[in-house]
Design a protein around this motif. Structure first.
Motif, PDB file in Angstrom:
ATOM      1  N   SER A 190      -3.781  -9.627   4.224  1.00 51.59           N
ATOM      2  CA  SER A 190      -4.494 -10.243   3.095  1.00 51.59           C
ATOM      3  C   SER A 190      -5.352  -9.201   2.370  1.00 51.59           C
ATOM      4  O   SER A 190      -5.513  -9.258   1.153  1.00 51.59           O
ATOM      5  CB  SER A 190      -5.352 -11.424   3.563  1.00 51.59           C
ATOM      6  N   ILE A 191      -5.884  -8.243   3.110  1.00 43.91           N
ATOM      7  CA  ILE A 191      -6.683  -7.183   2.496  1.00 43.91           C
ATOM      8  C   ILE A 191      -5.755  -6.194   1.790  1.00 43.91           C
ATOM      9  O   ILE A 191      -6.052  -5.695   0.703  1.00 43.91           O
ATOM     10  CB  ILE A 191      -7.518  -6.443   3.567  1.00 43.91           C
ATOM     11  N   GLU A 192      -4.598  -5.929   2.390  1.00 44.78           N
ATOM     12  CA  GLU A 192      -3.610  -5.045   1.768  1.00 44.78           C
ATOM     13  C   GLU A 192      -3.244  -5.543   0.370  1.00 44.78           C
ATOM     14  O   GLU A 192      -3.214  -4.778  -0.594  1.00 44.78           O
ATOM     15  CB  GLU A 192      -2.355  -4.988   2.641  1.00 44.78           C
ATOM     16  N   ALA A 193      -3.000  -6.834   0.271  1.00 48.08           N
ATOM     17  CA  ALA A 193      -2.625  -7.401  -1.024  1.00 48.08           C
ATOM     18  C   ALA A 193      -3.745  -7.191  -2.041  1.00 48.08           C
ATOM     19  O   ALA A 193      -3.485  -6.881  -3.206  1.00 48.08           O
ATOM     20  CB  ALA A 193      -2.300  -8.889  -0.866  1.00 48.08           C
ATOM     21  N   GLN A 194      -4.995  -7.345  -1.606  1.00 49.91           N
ATOM     22  CA  GLN A 194      -6.131  -7.123  -2.521  1.00 49.91           C
ATOM     23  C   GLN A 194      -6.184  -5.666  -2.991  1.00 49.91           C
ATOM     24  O   GLN A 194      -6.406  -5.390  -4.170  1.00 49.91           O
ATOM     25  CB  GLN A 194      -7.461  -7.439  -1.825  1.00 49.91           C
ATOM     26  N   ARG A 197      -3.400  -4.800  -5.430  1.00 48.72           N
ATOM     27  CA  ARG A 197      -3.686  -5.344  -6.757  1.00 48.72           C
ATOM     28  C   ARG A 197      -4.758  -4.510  -7.457  1.00 48.72           C
ATOM     29  O   ARG A 197      -4.653  -4.214  -8.648  1.00 48.72           O
ATOM     30  CB  ARG A 197      -4.122  -6.808  -6.655  1.00 48.72           C
ATOM     31  N   GLU A 222       6.613  -3.399  -4.459  1.00 48.57           N
ATOM     32  CA  GLU A 222       5.490  -3.997  -5.160  1.00 48.57           C
ATOM     33  C   GLU A 222       4.879  -3.057  -6.195  1.00 48.57           C
ATOM     34  O   GLU A 222       4.411  -3.491  -7.234  1.00 48.57           O
ATOM     35  CB  GLU A 222       4.429  -4.325  -4.100  1.00 48.57           C
ATOM     36  N   MET A 223       4.852  -1.757  -5.885  1.00 50.71           N
ATOM     37  CA  MET A 223       4.005  -0.835  -6.635  1.00 50.71           C
ATOM     38  C   MET A 223       4.742   0.182  -7.499  1.00 50.71           C
ATOM     39  O   MET A 223       4.215   0.621  -8.506  1.00 50.71           O
ATOM     40  CB  MET A 223       3.127  -0.032  -5.661  1.00 50.71           C
TER      41      MET A 223
END
Lengths: 333, 318
Positions: A190-194, A197, A222-223
């Motif tokens: 969940s922190i990775e996704a933040q 982004r 994703e990136m």
């Protein structure tokens, strides 16, 4: 479009105790980071992806040595700069973030001071202005209670917050290039996704180009705009991200993609690449992937394949790039 | 299928300066023989502690573990030793969990020695060689030391050691997290093969949702010491009912660039502390649906039908 960074034919070797021969960690890597884009450098442990970026930054450990090559950045070859010249570029026009922010932050100085120091050093601000700007940056990278966090020591922050501090510090000078080496590998999902982004948002605002080093193909998808795949010190494939995920051509890349437990139903075996990566001091002759490749022939074992253009800048180092007649078999071990 | 393991109201609290860590708070579940039960959650949620409690590697604060119908807390001495042979563990870090001064043969033989299995040393050595073969290690490597092996091979050594006593249940604690993706697939295949050949039961603990999906029949999701959700794998991934599970699944970066621009809800905030967890639902401080009830009343794990359990006052639509 012009390239912000162009690495040409980089070779890097390492010495280790008691061994006469130097190990070649990077053998003739060339890659380009176009302005404003995110380029992924992918591969498994020991493939040379981190060594490539550390060489560019002049941060190789004492036993490492750049044997040859160039790293062109704004008309300068970074590999030929003095330590002093390099220090002026590092943290200013090129920044770097690492997997474990704890190792790059000073544990006995507050995070606020560490960031504001960069502003005073590179930006020539006075203490008061630097502090105000630091708090602004902390807010921008999503650190709650930025003013209070200014006085925190690194160990008082969670891994996610520490990485935000690092990103804040890296972006302080609006660098032209950000090198991010496994920036989310140590973080929870969940922190990775933040954090991913946040990196994308900052890129949109500042136009910074990113060289993203990762082993995680999900993060790549994703990136990244373009991707280089490394194996045993060499680039084996390069493509834009869509091409890579739709029609990767090198058997190693295909193997990596196929071994991801994505939608494979339980009970069905995962594809796995047999064997393990070669020893850097005992590289196989011919194609370095040939001992593990299910398509390898005599030619692959004897002759070294070049990085060929399959069309549209899709590069592949293989005598038998993918055609549909060659499905992966999935040989065990 | 019969029930192999039952955990009832497991609680583990660690006293620390300034309070108590509520590592595991009232967790109950059962595993059927031959099943793989996945356990996912982020760091610090208590999933590894839960694994150790099940194996009786650390003492419970309260609660009961039944293995094969027998209450572990009532057993002593030889009876407990015999029962515990049936439960083994594989660890995340194959580097840290193998004694660097012992040869691979001795590492795998140790549990056989400890439980006096096999008539003599020669017989035990034969058993070790057979185990090595079964996990894909060449028996000629018997006398080598752990540092002479790669990460994947070391994990095979750990697996051979866990198999030595012919267990029925293996707790796999992040067994592939330290491995590269190509090696990870080799180990996952090996675990699958061994399960089919030996009828093994797994409690598979991991933070990697894709890996858990591939291996598990059912999955439990943990948050800050409590179970949020427990369901058959496909139901959980296709239609999670707990908001936390939904966020977790959405957060995983998928290896598919065409999905990049999908609007994804991201979890905000930081993980709360297990020292002073929030009242009521422990997820409520990060949950967009939380209301007063969530603060005042702890949601129980309720059966929503078809074996889908969820602990939430406002479960998502299926």
């Amino acid at each position: 479009m012009s390239n912000i960074l162009e690495i040409k034919n980089l070779c890097v070797s390492f010495a280790s105790d008691g061994v006469k021969e130097r190990a070649m960690a990077v053998s003739g890597v060339s890659l380009a980071v176009p302005e404003g884009k995110t380029v992924g450098l992918v591969g498994e442990s020991g493939c040379g992806k981190s060594v490539t970026s550390l060489s560019v930054m002049g941060l190789l450990s004492d036993n490492g040595r750049v044997e040859s090559g160039e790293a062109l950045f704004g008309g300068q070859d970074l590999l030929r700069l003095s330590d002093r010249e390099m220090r002026r570029i590092r943290g200013n026009r090129i920044s770097m973030i690492f997997q474990e922010p704890m190792t790059s932050l000073n544990p006995v100085i507050t995070v606020g001071k560490q960031v504001s120091e960069a502003l005073r050093l590179h930006g020539g601000m006075d203490a008061k202005a630097a502090k105000a700007r630091t708090i602004e940056i902390f807010e921008k990278v999503g650190i709650p209670e930025a003013e209070r966090r200014f006085k925190s020591y690194p160990h008082q922050l969670s891994g996610g917050l520490r990485q935000r501090v690092m990103i804040g510090m890296a972006m302080v000078m609006r660098p032209a290039l950000l090198i991010a080496d496994e920036p989310t590998t140590a973080l929870d999902v969940s922190i990775e996704a933040q954090i991913l982004r946040l990196m994308r948002d900052l890129q949109r605002d500042t136009g910074t180009s990113i060289l993203l080093i990762t082993h995680n193909l999900g993060v790549v998808a994703e990136m990244c705009d373009e991707v280089y795949v490394m194996y045993a010190g060499e680039v084996v494939e390069r493509a834009n991200v869509t091409t890579l995920f739709d029609t990767c051509a090198h058997p190693y890349t295909r193997g990596l993609m196929a071994s991801l437990p994505r939608m494979t139903p339980k009970g069905q075996r995962l594809y796995n690449i047999r064997g393990t990566v070669p020893n850097l001091r005992a590289m196989p002759s011919g194609c370095r992937f040939s001992p593990r490749c299910e398509f390898a022939t005599e030619m692959c074992r004897g002759e070294k394949p070049e990085l060929n253009d399959l069309g549209g800048g899709h590069l592949c180092r293989c005598f038998y790039p993918k055609d549909d007649e060659r499905p992966l078999g999935g040989i065990d071990r | 299928m019969s029930e192999l393991l039952r955990a009832e109201h497991l609680v583990k609290e660690f006293p620390v300066e300034g309070g108590v860590v509520h590592a595991v708070s009232d967790i109950s579940f059962a595993i059927q023989e031959g099943e793989t039960l996945g356990l996912v959650g982020e760091s610090g949620c208590g999933k590894s502690t839960l694994g150790k409690l099940v194996l009786d590697l650390i003492p419970l604060t309260s609660g009961k573990v039944f293995f094969d119908g027998r209450d572990l807390s009532t057993l002593r001495g030889e009876a407990l030793r015999t029962l515990r042979r049936g439960m083994q563990m594989i660890f995340q870090d194959p580097y840290a969990s193998l004694d660097p001064r012992m040869s691979v043969g001795r590492i795998i033989m140790e549990p056989l020695n400890a439980h006096r299995i096999g008539a003599n040393r020669a017989e035990r050595a034969d058993m070790v060689r057979a185990l090595m073969e079964q996990v894909g290690l060449r028996p000629e490597f018997y006398s080598r030391y752990p540092h002479q092996f790669s990460g994947g091979q070391r994990q095979r050594i750990g697996i051979a050691r866990a198999l030595a006593l012919n267990p029925r249940l293996i707790i796999c604690d992040e067994p592939v997290s330290a491995l590269d993706v190509s090696i990870q697939a080799q180990i996952l295949n090996l675990l699958g093969d061994l399960q089919r050949q030996r009828g093994l039961t797994y409690l598979f603990i991991s933070h990697d949702l894709n890996v858990v999906r591939y291996l598990s029949d059912r999955v439990m999701v943990m948050f800050l010491g409590q179970l949020c959700e427990m369901a058959p794998t496909e139901a959980l991934y296709a239609a999670p009912r707990h908001p936390y599970t939904r966020f977790l699944l959405d957060a995983v970066p998928q290896p598919d660039p065409s999905r990049r621009d999908e609007e994804r809800a991201l979890l905000t905030g930081e993980v709360s502390s297990p020292v002073n967890p929030p009242s009521g639902c422990r997820f409520r401080l990060r949950c967009p649906f939380a209301d007063e009830r969530c603060a005042g009343e702890k949601p129980e794990l309720k059966d929503l039908g078809d074996g889908h359990f969820c602990a939430c006052h406002h479960p998502l639509e299926s």
